[in-house]
Every structure is written in C-alpha cells, then in structure tokens.
Design a protein around this motif. Sequence first.
Motif, short mmCIF file in Angstrom:
data_model
loop_
_atom_site.label_atom_id
_atom_site.label_comp_id
_atom_site.label_asym_id
_atom_site.label_seq_id
_atom_site.Cartn_x
_atom_site.Cartn_y
_atom_site.Cartn_z
N ASN A 79 1.93 10.44 -4.05
CA ASN A 79 1.66 10.89 -2.69
C ASN A 79 2.89 10.64 -1.84
OD1 ASN A 79 0.58 11.67 -0.27
ND2 ASN A 79 -0.71 9.84 -0.02
N LYS B 53 -1.69 19.54 -0.91
CA LYS B 53 -2.82 18.61 -0.84
C LYS B 53 -4.15 19.37 -0.71
CE LYS B 53 -4.39 14.53 1.64
NZ LYS B 53 -4.08 13.59 2.76
N ALA C 256 2.66 9.66 2.26
CA ALA C 256 2.15 8.37 2.71
C ALA C 256 2.84 7.95 4.01
CB ALA C 256 2.38 7.30 1.64
N CYS D 66 1.82 6.72 -6.98
CA CYS D 66 0.78 7.66 -7.41
C CYS D 66 1.14 9.11 -7.13
CB CYS D 66 -0.55 7.31 -6.73
SG CYS D 66 -1.21 5.72 -7.26
N HIS E 61 2.43 1.79 -3.35
CA HIS E 61 1.42 2.20 -4.34
C HIS E 61 1.14 3.69 -4.23
CE1 HIS E 61 -2.02 1.93 -7.01
NE2 HIS E 61 -2.78 2.51 -6.06
N GLU E 62 1.02 4.21 -3.02
CA GLU E 62 0.78 5.64 -2.84
C GLU E 62 1.98 6.46 -3.34
OE1 GLU E 62 -0.40 6.70 1.05
OE2 GLU E 62 -2.13 5.36 1.11
N ARG F 29 0.83 -1.21 0.00
CA ARG F 29 0.00 0.00 0.00
C ARG F 29 0.86 1.25 0.00
NH1 ARG F 29 -1.01 3.59 3.39
NH2 ARG F 29 0.09 2.45 5.01
#
Length: 655
Positions: free
Chosen positions: A363, A649, A366, A361, A357-358, A354
């Motif tokens: 981010n 953000k 995370a 993307c 993956h962030e 997880r």
Amino acid sequence: MKRHQTGIKRELILFTMGCIICIVLILSAGSVYLSYDLNRRTLNKCLKETSELVSEKITQQLKEYSVIAESIALYQKGNAARGGNIGLFLNMSSSQYGLNKIDILSKDGVSIVNGDSYAQDPAFLQVADGKGSLSDPIVKEGNVSYEYIYPYGDIVVVLEFPYSIFDGIIKDTKLGDTGITYMINREGRKMAHEDFSLVLEGQNDIEDAKKNPKAYGEAASLERSMINGDAGFRFFKIKGEKKIGAYTPIADTNGWSVNVTAKEAEFMSGVTVSVLGSLVLGIVSMLLAGLAMLHIANRITKPIGQAAEAIERLSGGDLNLELSARRSDEIGQIVLKVNEMAGKYKDIISDISRFLHELSCGNLQAESSCQYPGEFNGIRISMEAIALRLRETMQRINASADEVTVGAGQVWDGAQELAKRSSEQAGAIEELQTAMDGVFRQSVKNADYVKKASAYAIESGKKVDEGNLHMRSLNHAMEEVDLTSRKITGITKLIEDIAFQTNILALNAAVEAGRAGAAGKGFAVVAGEVRNLAAKSAEAAKETKGLVEQSVNAVSKGRLLAENTDRILKEIAGQAGMTEEVIREIEASSMDQVQVMEQISQSLMTVSEVVQSNMETARESSGSSERLAGQAQALQTEVSHFRVNEKEKQIESDQ
C-alpha cells in the motif's frame, strides 16, 4: 550516566565542603589571630605596667632618700651651731631608715664626720646642684650595697643602703612562676637581678653577645634599647629560651633601666589552647557540615539519578517508563517531562511501525495518523516522501517494462546482424595476420644482422683503443728519453768545464814548477801529465756531446712521429666510435621495428579475439533479448501488486 551522576554529587559535595572548609579556616585563623593579638596586647600592657611600677617604686625610693638626705642636711646645719654629736645622730638615723650608713661631705668630697675622702667616687663626681646621684653596686666581701649621694646647699649627704632594698622591689613584682625582673645601668651591667651572682660579677649581655651572638644576640639588642632610654615590649631569646619582656627607664638615675621578663610558653599557653580549641571546633564543624551535605546531596542527586537511568533506558529502546513525580520543584518537572517524552516516543514509533507495515504490504498510499512534534516532524515528511517516491518509481518501472519488451525484440534483430558481420571480419583478419607474420620474421633476421655488425664495430673500436694506448706509452717513453738526453748534455758540459779548469790548474802548476827550478821538476812532469789528461777529457767530452746531440735530434724526430701517429690513431678511434654509434642506432631502430611488428601482430590477434568475442556476444545477446522479454513480462506482473493510486484501489475492491 552513572559516572556523570556521581560527578554531580561529588562536585556538589566538594564545592560546598570547600566553602565550609574555607569559612572554618578563616574563622579559625581569625579566632587564633584575635586570641594571639589579645593575649599579646594583654601581656604588653601587663608587663609594661609592671615595669613602670618597678621604675616608679625605685624612683619613689630615691625620692624618699632625697627627703632623708635633706632632713640630715638640715639637722647638720642646726647641730653645727649647737655643737652636738653628729656621729651618734647618723648612726641612729641609719638604723631607723634601714641604711648601712650615712655620711656628710663638704663640697670638696671630704667627710666632716670621719675625714674619709669621696673625691674619686664616681657617684660623687656625677652629682649636680640640686640633683642626687645613684652609684653602681659596691661589692665588699660578697655583699652588695649602693650609695645615693644628694647635694644640699654647701654640704653633700651620702646614704649607703643594702642590696635588699632593690632585691625586695624586683621580687615583689615577679610575674608568674618564670618571671624575672632585673635592672641594668647605662653600660648594660646587671645592677639587680634574681640571680645574685650576676650582680656580683657585673654580667653584661651586650658584652657576652660579642663572644656568643647566637645565645645573647636578641637579649643584647633589647638591652641596647634599654640603655638608650627607650620603653617597649618585645619577644626575644636568650641562650635558646624564648621570653617576653617589657622595659622602662628609671627616672632620677644615671641611665638605669628595668626589664620585667617571663618565659613565653607560660603566658602564651592560652594561645596554644585557643588554637587547639579552634582546630577541634573547626573539625567538628566540618564533620557535621559534611554529614548534612551528604544528606542534602543524596536528596538532590537521587531523583536526578533515577531520571538519568530512565533516559538511559529510553536511549536503549525501552519506552515502558512511568516515573513517580512526588516533588513539585524543578526535579519533579524533569521527571514529568521524562514521562511525557517516553509516551510521545511510544506513539511516534507505533505510527512508524504501522506506516512501514502498510508499505511492506504494497500500500503506497499509506499516510501518518500521529502528530510529530518539533524536529520529529521531519520523520513524517520523510516517510510521506518515501511513499510518494515509491509510487512514482513503480509507475516509471511499469512504463519502462513496456519499453524493455519492445526494445528486447529490437536487440534480438541487431544481435543476428552483428553475428553475420563479425564472421566476415574474422576471415579478413586471418589473412592480414598471415601477411604480418612473414614481415615479422624478415624484421627479426635484419635485427640479427645488425647485432653482428654492431659486435664487429665494437671489437674494432677496442683494438683501436688498445693501439692508441700503446702509442701513448711509446710517446711517454720518448719523452723520458728526450729528458734523459738533455740531462746527459748537461753532464757533458760539466765534464768540459772540469777539463777546462783542470787545464788551467795544470798551467798554473807548470808555472810554479818553473819558478821552483830543479826542486820543481818532478812536479812539472805531473802538471804536464795532468794537462794532457785534461786535453783528452775535453776531446772525449766534445765527441760525447756530438753523439748526444745526434741522439737528441733523433729522439725529437721520433717524438714528433709518435705524436703524429697518436693523433691519427685518435682520429681513427673517434671515427670508429662514430661508426659504432651509427650501428647502434641502426640496431635500436631494427629492434624498435621488430617490437612494432610484434605489437601489430599482437593487436591483430587481439582484434581477432574481439571479433570472435563479438560473435559469441551477438549469439548471447540474441538469447538474452529473449530472456529480457520474459523478465519484462514478469516485472509488469509484480508491479501490478502495488497500489499506486486511488483508481487501482477501487478496481481491487470491485474484484
């Protein structure tokens, strides 16, 4: 892992079976030893008791004969006063007691019954006061008997009894099917034996051992102990046959001893049966223990093997494990811990997936949402550190992109100025290169001239060396001429000496011829001619000596001139060598100058190429600076896709 599992099982079985085998072997060996020791002690006791029994029977028999002898002696003393028939009484007594005969002797060994003399009888000679004596076997016409001579007062009673007395005793005490009882005297001869022929021939194992020690050696050793009066028990071999024997001395005899023997195989067979029984029992015990051990090993190693297989799957990346833990011992604890470890690994890997993956993307804010136990906590710290480093890197990249945009314009301006100056340098270098080409060509010509001068100097040096070589040959030839002249001088001196001696001999011959008178006239003429010839030889030798001395002087002068010429040529050769060396140095310097000029020319060409390259680079830098500005703008666009702080953000969510 399977090999390791098999190893645990094998080691467990081998260790346990090793212990079982050792215990069985120890118990079997102990059982065999105890059986052997018990059997040996039983045989020892039994045979000793038997041999002692035989000894006691013989002693008792001799005591009975002593009582009979005393009764005979008492009867003789009573009958002597009455004047009865003693011979008839002795015959009746012999039949009554199973004796061959009974005789009564006086102190001097003469029979008072029939007048026979026993003075030389060995048994009679060994009689002591109050103590009887037993004789060795008396062989007559294939029969054997013994004499027991017993003194009583002033008379001696002789009892002769048959071999059957001793034969019955030794046969009654026979042990088993192979048992033999025999008696020997103090010399080792057989006194009684189951084999009657040995008694007839007086067989002696001690004497036979001297001829055949291999067959009778151990038996002879045993019988030496017997004749020494010892008692004991022993294993021995006679003629290759293993036997056991117990021996005891016989009291009231002249060193007799009895030995009760039997074959070892008959009485030790129980030990063999015991050994075989122990071995069979041990093998059966080991087989049963092995089967039990296999069952226990399978019960222990099978769950361990399942746990090892699960760990192997875990190491291969398979986290979907669920082992059944039906045991409450340490093995059950291992299975539970394997299940817990697989679950914890699965949670950690899911959280890592997880988090990555962030990051993929964009981010960079995370964070981990799982607890990482022990050393795995370092992974969580590293992931968070990676995110922090990426945020900081993206921020620096954004700032650097702005700076690159500004710097790209400055680079374009500098590239234009560099191209202008590089063009001016290229023109100046072309003029310098033209001048260097002229100097290089002149240096090449000078080098060629120096090469030719060096060749001429080398050729001159060779010619001088050839002249010096010829001069040395001439000098050597003069030395040989001088040596030969000196030898000729010696020969001339020898000729003068010969002429002188010849002249002396001629004078002596003339004197002798004068003394001879008319008879010596012819000889005087010959002596005169010889003297004239000696004189002419002396004159010729003097003239030759003078000519040789003149030749020697001329040769000496020629040798001196040759040496001076050789010295001068050597000096010329040395100076020619120095000239050649100087020319070579000039040639080397000229070649170095040519190489330096060539290197300078090449360097100028390189500088020209560099200047041309700088011009091209300046043009390319101008174009690259324009492209760099465009790439910086594109980099800023890409960096803007990453969220590096909470403010970005918030802005993204508002949009």
